[in-house]
Scaffold this active site. Structure first.
Site, short mmCIF file in Angstrom:
data_model
loop_
_atom_site.label_atom_id
_atom_site.label_comp_id
_atom_site.label_asym_id
_atom_site.label_seq_id
_atom_site.Cartn_x
_atom_site.Cartn_y
_atom_site.Cartn_z
N ASP A 30 -35.33 7.85 -26.24
CA ASP A 30 -35.92 7.84 -24.89
C ASP A 30 -34.79 7.87 -23.86
O ASP A 30 -33.79 7.16 -23.99
CB ASP A 30 -36.78 6.59 -24.70
CG ASP A 30 -37.69 6.72 -23.49
OD1 ASP A 30 -38.92 6.80 -23.68
OD2 ASP A 30 -37.18 6.75 -22.35
N ILE A 31 -34.97 8.68 -22.83
CA ILE A 31 -33.91 8.87 -21.82
C ILE A 31 -33.75 7.62 -20.95
O ILE A 31 -32.71 7.44 -20.31
CB ILE A 31 -34.25 10.12 -20.95
CG1 ILE A 31 -33.01 10.70 -20.32
CG2 ILE A 31 -35.31 9.81 -19.91
CD1 ILE A 31 -33.21 12.08 -19.73
N ASN A 87 -49.18 5.31 -25.13
CA ASN A 87 -49.88 5.26 -23.85
C ASN A 87 -50.79 6.48 -23.73
O ASN A 87 -50.38 7.59 -24.08
CB ASN A 87 -48.87 5.26 -22.70
CG ASN A 87 -48.01 4.01 -22.70
OD1 ASN A 87 -48.50 2.92 -23.00
ND2 ASN A 87 -46.73 4.16 -22.39
N HIS A 100 -47.11 10.97 -28.02
CA HIS A 100 -45.83 10.44 -28.52
C HIS A 100 -45.98 8.96 -28.80
O HIS A 100 -46.65 8.24 -28.07
CB HIS A 100 -44.69 10.67 -27.51
CG HIS A 100 -44.98 10.19 -26.12
ND1 HIS A 100 -45.77 10.90 -25.24
CD2 HIS A 100 -44.61 9.07 -25.47
CE1 HIS A 100 -45.87 10.25 -24.11
NE2 HIS A 100 -45.17 9.12 -24.22
P1 AMP Z 1 -45.08 7.63 -21.46
O1 AMP Z 1 -44.94 6.89 -20.16
O2 AMP Z 1 -45.73 6.82 -22.55
O3 AMP Z 1 -45.72 8.98 -21.28
O4 AMP Z 1 -43.62 7.84 -21.99
C1 AMP Z 1 -42.84 8.93 -21.64
C2 AMP Z 1 -41.43 8.55 -21.98
O5 AMP Z 1 -40.66 9.73 -22.00
C3 AMP Z 1 -40.76 7.59 -20.99
O6 AMP Z 1 -40.37 6.41 -21.66
C4 AMP Z 1 -39.56 8.40 -20.48
O7 AMP Z 1 -38.41 7.60 -20.28
C5 AMP Z 1 -39.36 9.42 -21.58
N1 AMP Z 1 -38.72 10.66 -21.19
C6 AMP Z 1 -38.99 11.43 -20.11
N2 AMP Z 1 -38.21 12.52 -20.10
C7 AMP Z 1 -37.43 12.45 -21.21
C8 AMP Z 1 -36.41 13.27 -21.76
N3 AMP Z 1 -36.03 14.42 -21.19
N4 AMP Z 1 -35.83 12.89 -22.92
C9 AMP Z 1 -36.19 11.74 -23.52
N5 AMP Z 1 -37.15 10.91 -23.05
C10 AMP Z 1 -37.76 11.26 -21.91
#
Ligand code: AMP
Length: 114
Positions: A30-31, A87, A100
């Site tokens: 996760d970023i 989520n 995810h």
């Molecule tokens: P959600 O809020 O459950 O949809 O989680 C989305 C997740 O994706 C969040 O924890 C973000 O930090 C993560 N995220 C968004 N963009 C990226 C990216 N380019 N690479 C890795 N993780 C990401």
């Protein structure tokens, strides 16, 4: 279905720190990590969210969740334990419309759903 950031990661169009990949799933860091270890696991077959997995065959859904657990094992979290989060939708806090599973661990996590 329009492309999300995770479609683009899967297509190799934007970079990600991939920790595991096979024919069914892609796992990447996760970023914006919310724990010492924070990895996202996506199925290569696209669905928008958990709700949409109801239209999948049971073995496909089962494979996805077995592989989420296998990624946690590969991350060394099997004995210490970890949290998994999915989520769904706006009020569920979903910000990327590609299903995810979050794997969070590497430290003691407070509360039940924090
Ligand atoms: P959600 O809020 O459950 O949809 O989680 C989305 C997740 O994706 C969040 O924890 C973000 O930090 C993560 N995220 C968004 N963009 C990226 C990216 N380019 N690479 C890795 N993780 C990401």
């Amino acid at each position: 279905m329009s492309d999300t950031i995770f479609d683009k990661i899967l297509a190799g169009q934007i970079p990600a720190q991939i920790v595991y990949e096979d024919q069914d799933i892609l796992a990447f860091k996760d970023i914006s990590p919310q724990a010492k270890i924070h990895v996202l696991v996506i199925p290569k077959k696209k669905a928008r969210n958990l709700s949409e997995l109801q239209s999948w065959r049971a073995d496909e859904v089962g494979t996805f969740f077995q592989k989420v657990a296998a990624v946690a094992d590969k991350l060394g979290l099997a004995n210490s334990g970890y949290r998994t989060v999915l989520n769904t939708g706006r009020e569920g806090g979903q910000s990327v419309d590609y299903v995810h599973a979050h794997i969070l661990g590497g430290e003691s996590l407070s509360g039940h759903f924090a």
